[in-house]
Motif scaffolding. Structure first.
Motif, PDB file in Angstrom:
ATOM      1  N   ARG A  38       0.836  -1.190   0.000  1.00  0.00           N
ATOM      2  CA  ARG A  38       0.000   0.000   0.000  1.00  0.00           C
ATOM      3  C   ARG A  38       0.876   1.247   0.000  1.00  0.00           C
ATOM      4  NH1 ARG A  38      -4.723   0.397  -1.666  1.00  0.00           N
ATOM      5  NH2 ARG A  38      -5.331   1.943  -0.114  1.00  0.00           N
ATOM      6  N   ALA A  39       0.359   2.343  -0.557  1.00  0.00           N
ATOM      7  CA  ALA A  39       1.134   3.582  -0.650  1.00  0.00           C
ATOM      8  C   ALA A  39       1.158   4.356   0.654  1.00  0.00           C
ATOM      9  CB  ALA A  39       0.571   4.457  -1.766  1.00  0.00           C
ATOM     10  N   HIS A  40       0.266   4.028   1.588  1.00  0.00           N
ATOM     11  CA  HIS A  40       0.181   4.780   2.834  1.00  0.00           C
ATOM     12  C   HIS A  40       0.660   3.940   4.013  1.00  0.00           C
ATOM     13  CE1 HIS A  40      -3.601   2.461   3.042  1.00  0.00           C
ATOM     14  NE2 HIS A  40      -3.506   2.599   4.353  1.00  0.00           N
ATOM     15  N   ASN A  41       0.883   4.617   5.128  1.00  0.00           N
ATOM     16  CA  ASN A  41       1.256   3.917   6.356  1.00  0.00           C
ATOM     17  C   ASN A  41       0.118   4.028   7.379  1.00  0.00           C
ATOM     18  OD1 ASN A  41       1.531   6.468   7.736  1.00  0.00           O
ATOM     19  ND2 ASN A  41       3.619   6.644   6.912  1.00  0.00           N
ATOM     20  N   SER A  42       0.325   3.403   8.527  1.00  0.00           N
ATOM     21  CA  SER A  42      -0.730   3.346   9.538  1.00  0.00           C
ATOM     22  C   SER A  42      -1.101   4.733  10.055  1.00  0.00           C
ATOM     23  CB  SER A  42      -0.280   2.452  10.697  1.00  0.00           C
ATOM     24  OG  SER A  42      -1.263   2.378  11.692  1.00  0.00           O
ATOM     25  N   GLN A  43      -0.110   5.580  10.291  1.00  0.00           N
ATOM     26  CA  GLN A  43      -0.382   6.920  10.805  1.00  0.00           C
ATOM     27  C   GLN A  43      -1.201   7.737   9.806  1.00  0.00           C
ATOM     28  OE1 GLN A  43       0.052   8.075  13.811  1.00  0.00           O
ATOM     29  NE2 GLN A  43      -0.820  10.067  13.270  1.00  0.00           N
ATOM     30  N   GLN A  44      -0.906   7.590   8.529  1.00  0.00           N
ATOM     31  CA  GLN A  44      -1.674   8.306   7.503  1.00  0.00           C
ATOM     32  C   GLN A  44      -3.123   7.824   7.470  1.00  0.00           C
ATOM     33  OE1 GLN A  44       1.089   7.394   4.301  1.00  0.00           O
ATOM     34  NE2 GLN A  44       1.570   9.577   4.051  1.00  0.00           N
ATOM     35  N   ALA A  45      -3.319   6.532   7.709  1.00  0.00           N
ATOM     36  CA  ALA A  45      -4.677   6.001   7.756  1.00  0.00           C
ATOM     37  C   ALA A  45      -5.473   6.647   8.883  1.00  0.00           C
ATOM     38  CB  ALA A  45      -4.637   4.481   7.943  1.00  0.00           C
ATOM     39  N   ILE A  46      -4.849   6.749  10.048  1.00  0.00           N
ATOM     40  CA  ILE A  46      -5.509   7.359  11.206  1.00  0.00           C
ATOM     41  C   ILE A  46      -5.796   8.838  10.952  1.00  0.00           C
ATOM     42  CG2 ILE A  46      -5.177   8.002  13.624  1.00  0.00           C
ATOM     43  CD1 ILE A  46      -3.512   5.369  13.872  1.00  0.00           C
ATOM     44  N   GLU A  47      -4.801   9.551  10.406  1.00  0.00           N
ATOM     45  CA  GLU A  47      -4.971  10.982  10.128  1.00  0.00           C
ATOM     46  C   GLU A  47      -6.068  11.228   9.100  1.00  0.00           C
ATOM     47  OE1 GLU A  47      -0.400  12.524  11.040  1.00  0.00           O
ATOM     48  OE2 GLU A  47      -1.049  12.136   8.972  1.00  0.00           O
ATOM     49  N   ALA A  48      -6.158  10.354   8.088  1.00  0.00           N
ATOM     50  CA  ALA A  48      -7.176  10.529   7.050  1.00  0.00           C
ATOM     51  C   ALA A  48      -8.573  10.496   7.660  1.00  0.00           C
ATOM     52  CB  ALA A  48      -7.031   9.436   5.993  1.00  0.00           C
ATOM     53  N   ILE A  49      -8.792   9.570   8.587  1.00  0.00           N
ATOM     54  CA  ILE A  49     -10.108   9.474   9.234  1.00  0.00           C
ATOM     55  C   ILE A  49     -10.353  10.681  10.131  1.00  0.00           C
ATOM     56  CG2 ILE A  49     -11.496   8.138  10.856  1.00  0.00           C
ATOM     57  CD1 ILE A  49     -10.008   5.639   9.829  1.00  0.00           C
ATOM     58  N   GLU A  50      -9.354  11.031  10.931  1.00  0.00           N
ATOM     59  CA  GLU A  50      -9.524  12.147  11.862  1.00  0.00           C
ATOM     60  C   GLU A  50      -9.716  13.466  11.119  1.00  0.00           C
ATOM     61  OE1 GLU A  50      -6.957  10.434  15.668  1.00  0.00           O
ATOM     62  OE2 GLU A  50      -5.987  11.784  14.225  1.00  0.00           O
ATOM     63  N   TRP A  51      -8.923  13.697  10.084  1.00  0.00           N
ATOM     64  CA  TRP A  51      -9.025  14.944   9.333  1.00  0.00           C
ATOM     65  C   TRP A  51     -10.340  15.035   8.567  1.00  0.00           C
ATOM     66  CZ3 TRP A  51      -3.410  14.953   6.909  1.00  0.00           C
ATOM     67  CH2 TRP A  51      -2.491  15.268   7.929  1.00  0.00           C
TER      68      TRP A  51
END
Length: 373
Positions: free
Chosen positions: A131-144
């Motif tokens: 995948r192109a993203h990491n775990s932190q980006q996944a969390i930030e995407a939802i929060e943002w």
């Protein structure tokens, strides 16, 4: 009412499991956008007389588009079609593409539903799937997305992954639940030939979990999600109240839809049409106004089988009156098979509706095949 699907055939990288049509040649995006705009002009009459109830940007990865490109496509659709006042506009996106600025742009374009391709919150699993993203980006995407006002969002998760234990899967689901997302699409990993995972499997370098493990992971969803207000309205889809995907539900309920872009499919009740799954051929064909799609007229058997395949997967189930409107010939056989499945515990009947039991959901494809003409 009808829907429009826009296929954006681009991704930054190729995930190891994906066989959807896309390209990583992002420099050709502007040409494809122009071709998509042209195809919309060419196909204005396909949904003649219909009001557009849903618009869906899928892919590929639509979030690789610039905001002005997204706006041009939406404005073209608005110019050419009658759009419902409460039209659901869904936009698929990858976490690594989402910034607060990007989300603000999407919001300003009246996109009102996000489909965020999380797949997993586990760092090692994301790397394994490329995948192109990491775990932190996944969390930030939802929060943002929540911070920027997107209340109607869905995330994707994948189970049945090599080395993913039941406990590992429970952690992924529990993490999703902690964000109070109102819709989840959860898919069991399938290995396709034209993928990295497919090549690994042929070489004996990939071992899938046992059927028992995958079923246990699926069962956890069925057992756990209702405790948090989710309804399983389709085998792979769970939604809180008033959060069912209108666009995907339209497919399962047999509504007409127009597909725009390479590999996109269209359906108008009597015909099925699909665009060529090749960006170059699509570009040339659209510019000529021909030779960029194939179509078939649907027979009674096609329509009967399509109804079985789509409706059986959903909470709406099969209604024999609907099938009778398509064909009376096969109804006695259909009813006998359904009753046999009831005896096995795979089907239940409530009123006039035949639907899958939890047990039947494990073997839905086999049940559909038994019912086909």
């Amino acid at each position: 009412m009808a829907g429009i699907y826009i296929h954006i055939p681009f991704c930054k990288v190729k995930c190891h499991y994906c066989d959807f049509h896309f390209s990583v040649q992002l420099a050709t995006i502007p040409k494809l956008v122009e071709a998509i705009l042209l195809e919309i002009d060419l196909r204005t009459d396909y949904l003649q007389g219909e009001t557009i109830e849903t618009i869906y940007f899928g892919g590929g990865t639509p979030s690789v588009l610039a905001s002005n490109q997204i706006e041009r496509i939406l404005r073209k659709i608005e110019d050419r079609f009658a759009i419902a006042e409460n039209c659901e506009i869904t936009f698929e996106c990858n976490p690594d593409d989402l910034t607060k600025e990007k989300l603000a742009d999407l919001k300003s374009l009246k996109i009102n539903r996000l489909s965020i391709g999380i797949q997993s919150f586990d760092e090692e699993v994301l790397k394994y799937m490329n995948r192109a993203h990491n775990s932190q980006q996944a969390i930030e995407a939802i929060e943002w997305s929540r911070e920027m006002g997107f209340e109607n969002s869905t995330v994707d998760l994948i189970y049945g992954i090599p080395n993913l234990s039941l406990d590992d899967w429970k952690k992924q689901v529990d993490k999703m639940l902690s964000f109070q997302i109102n819709h989840l699409s959860a898919y069991c990993l399938t290995i396709e030939n034209n993928t990295v995972f497919g090549a690994w499997q042929k070489k004996g370098e990939l071992t899938l979990p046992s059927d028992e493990t995958s079923l246990a992971q699926f069962q956890y969803l069925i057992d756990e999600l209702p405790n948090f207000g989710y309804e399983q309205y389709e085998i792979s889809n769970f939604a809180k109240e008033n959060s069912i995907s209108k666009h995907n539900s339209a497919y399962w309920l047999g509504k007409a839809y127009l597909g725009i872009g390479p590999s996109a499919h269209s359906y108008n009740h009597t015909q099925r049409q699909w665009n060529v799954a090749n960006n170059g051929k699509y570009l040339k064909g659209v510019q000529k106004g021909t030779d960029f799609y194939e179509l078939e007229d649907l027979t009674i058997e096609d329509r009967f089988n399509d109804y079985i395949l789509t409706r059986l997967r959903t909470k709406w189930g099969i209604n024999l009156d609907d099938l009778a409107n398509i064909s009376l010939v096969n109804l006695p056989k259909t009813k006998k098979i359904l009753n046999d499945k009831i005896a096995l515990g795979d089907i239940e009947i409530k009123g006039e509706i035949y639907s899958l039991t939890n047990q039947g959901k494990y073997v839905a494809d086999a049940i559909s095949a038994d019912l086909f003409i």
